[in-house]
Structure formats: structure tokens, C-alpha cells
Design an enzyme around this catalytic site. Structure first.
Site, short mmCIF file in Angstrom:
data_model
loop_
_atom_site.label_atom_id
_atom_site.label_comp_id
_atom_site.label_asym_id
_atom_site.label_seq_id
_atom_site.Cartn_x
_atom_site.Cartn_y
_atom_site.Cartn_z
N ASN A 118 0.85 -1.19 0.00
CA ASN A 118 0.00 0.00 0.00
C ASN A 118 0.89 1.25 0.00
OD1 ASN A 118 0.55 0.81 2.87
ND2 ASN A 118 -0.34 -1.21 3.22
N ASP B 233 -3.84 -10.01 13.35
CA ASP B 233 -4.04 -8.60 13.70
C ASP B 233 -3.03 -8.27 14.81
OD1 ASP B 233 -4.91 -6.16 14.81
OD2 ASP B 233 -6.86 -6.47 13.87
N VAL C 47 -1.98 -5.43 16.40
CA VAL C 47 -2.33 -4.61 17.57
C VAL C 47 -3.32 -5.34 18.47
CG1 VAL C 47 -4.22 -3.24 16.55
CG2 VAL C 47 -2.74 -2.21 18.26
#
Ligand code: CTP
Length: 402
Positions: free
Chosen positions: A210, A308, A310
Site C-alpha cells: 500500500n 491482527d 495490535v
């Protein structure tokens, strides 16, 4: 109060094209309250005139060691005693070598030996000269003598080369100077920060990623270090130089970032998840380059969910004070609060990435910082200023939690 109020800075300018940026540096240091006196080497005067520096600093410029007039105004020993900081910028390979060997052959070299002040050098030179073994040995000698080394940065050089050797930008130098005198209210804290994008390989030559530049995460790392924290920065691939005094761990994929985060966040005080982690990775990475075929008008790549990071850090028993980011294009508050709860975060910093000139790949940002019971705005400003404000908010919220 301005952070450099009453601080006496001797700016030693040496020969290099970046010398042309020094009047701006003098101005910005004075803006912060500093008194600035300029010392120039002979080579520096080939790039910029003493008169310019005298005009912006409001003080006469010292450029020779053996000048009776100059010695009568402010002798070199007096100048060495006057300084709180001796800042050498740009620091050429030659000056760095002279200092490494303790030469007092010019005014600047003499000042380095004669002063008790803090000394910092911002190197600038051709990338080949920077990488030369002897330059690296000299830099190490300076660092061993507690001389701060700020930079150099990477990029295009005046000579056309590309690489490490550019003077770091003037605002960064000012930032470093201010950090020397900033209150260290985060001393004894360990902050772990993720930054940048992740890259998910498709085959040996292709990947999914990204547009994250890493600038926000790097700015937070620098702000936390400046406030006294020990900082571990876990970074995806970015085009930024390492912030001073940060432990940098380079990773590529989300899985690597997850692994490093779980190791370093364990026992840390604060975890800030600023990275734009790819939510999915390629299920089976091709071992050879995927070839197109004449009859294949379409192709499918199977993706599987990444961990994930975090959320996994926040699920630990002794979790650090955990801060996430929410980059949204609509319903910012609702999505941010949802992430805050779902991922068990203490704070979430939300921004609207649909607005132009902020967020992704930009130098500016604006954030709304939510906890379950509060909301604070950080208005649009440079990412380094946003970072300072965010670090302050995190520190305050931690204090409230205790
Ligand atoms: N994050 C993370 N690990 C992931 C994905 C995200 O640590 N695999 C962190 C980011 O660093 C950021 C926060 O989670 O702090 C929010 O990221 P985002 O991708 O917006 O969250 P998602 O839960 O994936 O939400 P969305 O539905 O917008 O994809």
C-alpha cells in the site's frame, strides 16, 4: 517559553554545498530563542559569505584563529566557553577527519578541543565519501567521544549521485537541537512502534502493498525518543532514514512484523500501531516467477487473513498501553470507536484519508484521538508536530489510567 531560550549555540559551517541552507538554520534556531554565533572554515566561505551569516545571526562571524581584531572581540577560548552547544553543519569529511584526530589547525578544530559544550555534527558529503571505511571509522571515533551525529539523509546529491550523504533537513536539525533541551518526561519508559506498509509476496518478483510512507510512525518514534523514552521501531519497507537513538527493526511482511511486535511489546510500556498492515497475504507464494499465458485472460490469487498485530498485543495479559490508528474514508468516529473496542485498545488515533493533503504519503496530518471516554483533536499540521502532540496525549492518558 521557547525551548532554546537563552541557549548559546556556536554553528560551525564547513565546506559543502549544503552550506547554503545555514542562514535558514540560524533563523530557525533564533526563532526558538537561541543566541547564535557562526564560525566558518575557509572552504565554507567558498559556498556562502560571512556577511550573510552575520546579517541573519546578528553577530560578527569568526573565521580565523590568528586574527588580532577577532580575538579582541571574542577570543576563541571565550567563544568555546560561551557555547552551550557547538553544532557543526554541514560537517564535511575533512572536518570530521580533523576532529577525529584532534587537530587544532583551524578555529573550528580548536573550539572542539577547547569547549565543554555539547557537540553535534550533521554530516554532508558525497555518498562514496560517506561510505569510505576511514570516514566510518572517524564517525565512530566522534560518536565514542559523545559527539551527537545527526544524519546524513538518503537521496539525490548535488553531484548527481544517489545515496546516504545529504544533510538532514533544517527542521530536523532544529528538532534534534530542541530535543537536547526538552524535558525528558518519558525517561524509563519503553515504547514499541510499528510503521510503514507491509509487503506480501506473490512470487519472487511481485508483492501486494500500500501507499504508506512510514512518516507518521517515524515521527512518533522521534518524538518519543526526544521525550526520553527508549524506542523500538518495527518498520516495513520505507524510504526514510533511521530516527536518531531509535532501535530500528526492519521487516517486510505482516507475519514478520507480528513476530517482532509480540517479542518487543512484551513488557513494554506503550505500543503504538501506526503501520498500514496488509490485512491479507497470498495463500501460496509461488517459488518461481508466475508467467502469463496466451489463453489466460484472468488469474486468481488466493489470500488468507494476516494476524491482527495490535489486537494480539492488546490481548496479552500484561498488555502495554496500546494505541491504534484508524484510517477511514467515511463515518470516522463510528469506525474508530468500533476498532477501539474490538481490538481492546486504550486509545485510537483516527484520520479521514479521503481529505486531500493529509494522511497517507503526505507530510501533514490531522487526527482525532478517542478513548472510551474522551475525544481530542489534533488539527492539521506537520507530522512531526502531530507526533509531539500525540505523544503528549498518550503520556497524559497513561497517567490518568494509573
Ligand atoms: N493493524 C494491525 N494488524 C493488522 C491490521 C491492522 O496491527 N493485521 C492495526 C493498524 O496498525 C492500525 C489498526 O490496526 O493501528 C487499524 O487498522 P485497519 O486496517 O484500519 O483495521 P481493520 O480492523 O483491518 O479495519 P478495516 O475494516 O478498516 O479493514
Amino acid at each position: 517559553m521557547q525551548i532554546l531560550q537563552g541557549k548559546n549555540i556556536v554553528l560551525g559551517i564547513t565546506g559543502g554545498i549544503a552550506a547554503y541552507k545555514m542562514p535558514e538554520l540560524v533563523r530557525r534556531l533564533i526563532d526558538q530563542g537561541a543566541n547564535v554565533r557562526v564560525v566558518m572554515t575557509d572552504s565554507a566561505k567558498a559556498f556562502i559569505t560571512p556577511l550573510t551569516l552575520q546579517a541573519v545571526s546578528g553577530n560578527s562571524v569568526s573565521d580565523t584563529l590568528l586574527d588580532t581584531e577577532a580575538e579582541r572581540a571574542m577570543g576563541h577560548i571565550e567563544l568555546a566557553k560561551w557555547a552551550d552547544l557547538l553544532l557543526i553543519a554541514p560537517a564535511s569529511a575533512n572536518t570530521i577527519a580533523n576532529i577525529a584526530h584532534g587537530l587544532a589547525s583551524d578555529l573550528l578544530g580548536t573550539l572542539v578541543l577547547a569547549t565543554n559544550a555539547t557537540i553535534a555534527a550533521a554530516p554532508a558529503m558525497n555518498q562514496q565519501m560517506w561510505h569510505a571505511e576511514v570516514t566510518q571509522e572517524n564517525i565512530q571515533k566522534l560518536a565514542n567521544r559523545n559527539i551527537h551525529i545527526w544524519g546524513p539523509a538518503q537521496g539525490e546529491q548535488a553531484c548527481g549521485d544517489v545515496g546516504f550523504g545529504r544533510l538532514i533537513e533544517v527542521p530536523e536539525i532544529v528538532e534534534h537541537v530542541c530535543s537536547l533541551y526538552q524535558e525528558k518526561n518519558l525517561a524509563n519508559q519503553h515504547w514499541v512502534i510499528t510503521a510503514g506498509p507491509t509487503r506480501e509476496a506473490i512470487d519472487p518478483v511481485r508483492y501486494i502493498s500500500n501507499h504508506s510512507s512510514g512518516k507518521m510512525g517515524y515521527a512518533i518514534a522521534q518524538a518519543a525518543v526526544n521525550a526520553g523514552a527508549k524506542v523500538t521501531l518495527i518498520s516495513g519497507p520505507v524510504n526514510l532514514s533511521k530516527p536518531a537513538s531509535v532501535d530500528l527493526i526492519n521487516v517486510t511482511s505482516a507475519e514478520q512484523m507480528h513476530q517482532q511486535a509480540m517479542i518487543h511489546a512484551n513488557g513494554a510500556d506503550v505500543f503504538v500501531a501506526c503501520a498500514a498492515v496488509a490485512d491479507y497475504r497470498v495463500a501460496e507464494i509461488a517459488t518461481q516467477k508466475i508467467k502469463k499465458t496466451a489463453d489466460n485472460q484472468q488469474m486468481q490469487i488466493n489470500l488468507v487473513k494476516n494476524p491482527d498485530i495490535v489486537a494480539d498485543v492488546a490481548a496479552q495479559k500484561n498488555k502495554p498501553f496500546t494505541v491504534g490508528f484508524a484510517a477511514e474514508t467515511q463515518d470516522v468516529e463510528q469506525y474508530a470507536l468500533d476498532k477501539l473496542k474490538r481490538k481492546n485498545l486504550d486509545l485510537i488515533a483516527a484520520n479521514n484519508v479521503a481529505l486531500s493533503g493529509q494522511g497517507f504519503n503526505s507530510d501533514k496530518n490531522a487526527l482525532t484521538v478517542f478513548s472510551t471516554s474522551s475525544q481530542q483533536e489534533i488539527i492539521l499540521m506537520n507530522k512531526s508536530d502531530v507526533a509531539k502532540k500525540l505523544v503528549t496525549i498518550i503520556a497524559e492518558q497513561m497517567d490518568e489510567k494509573v
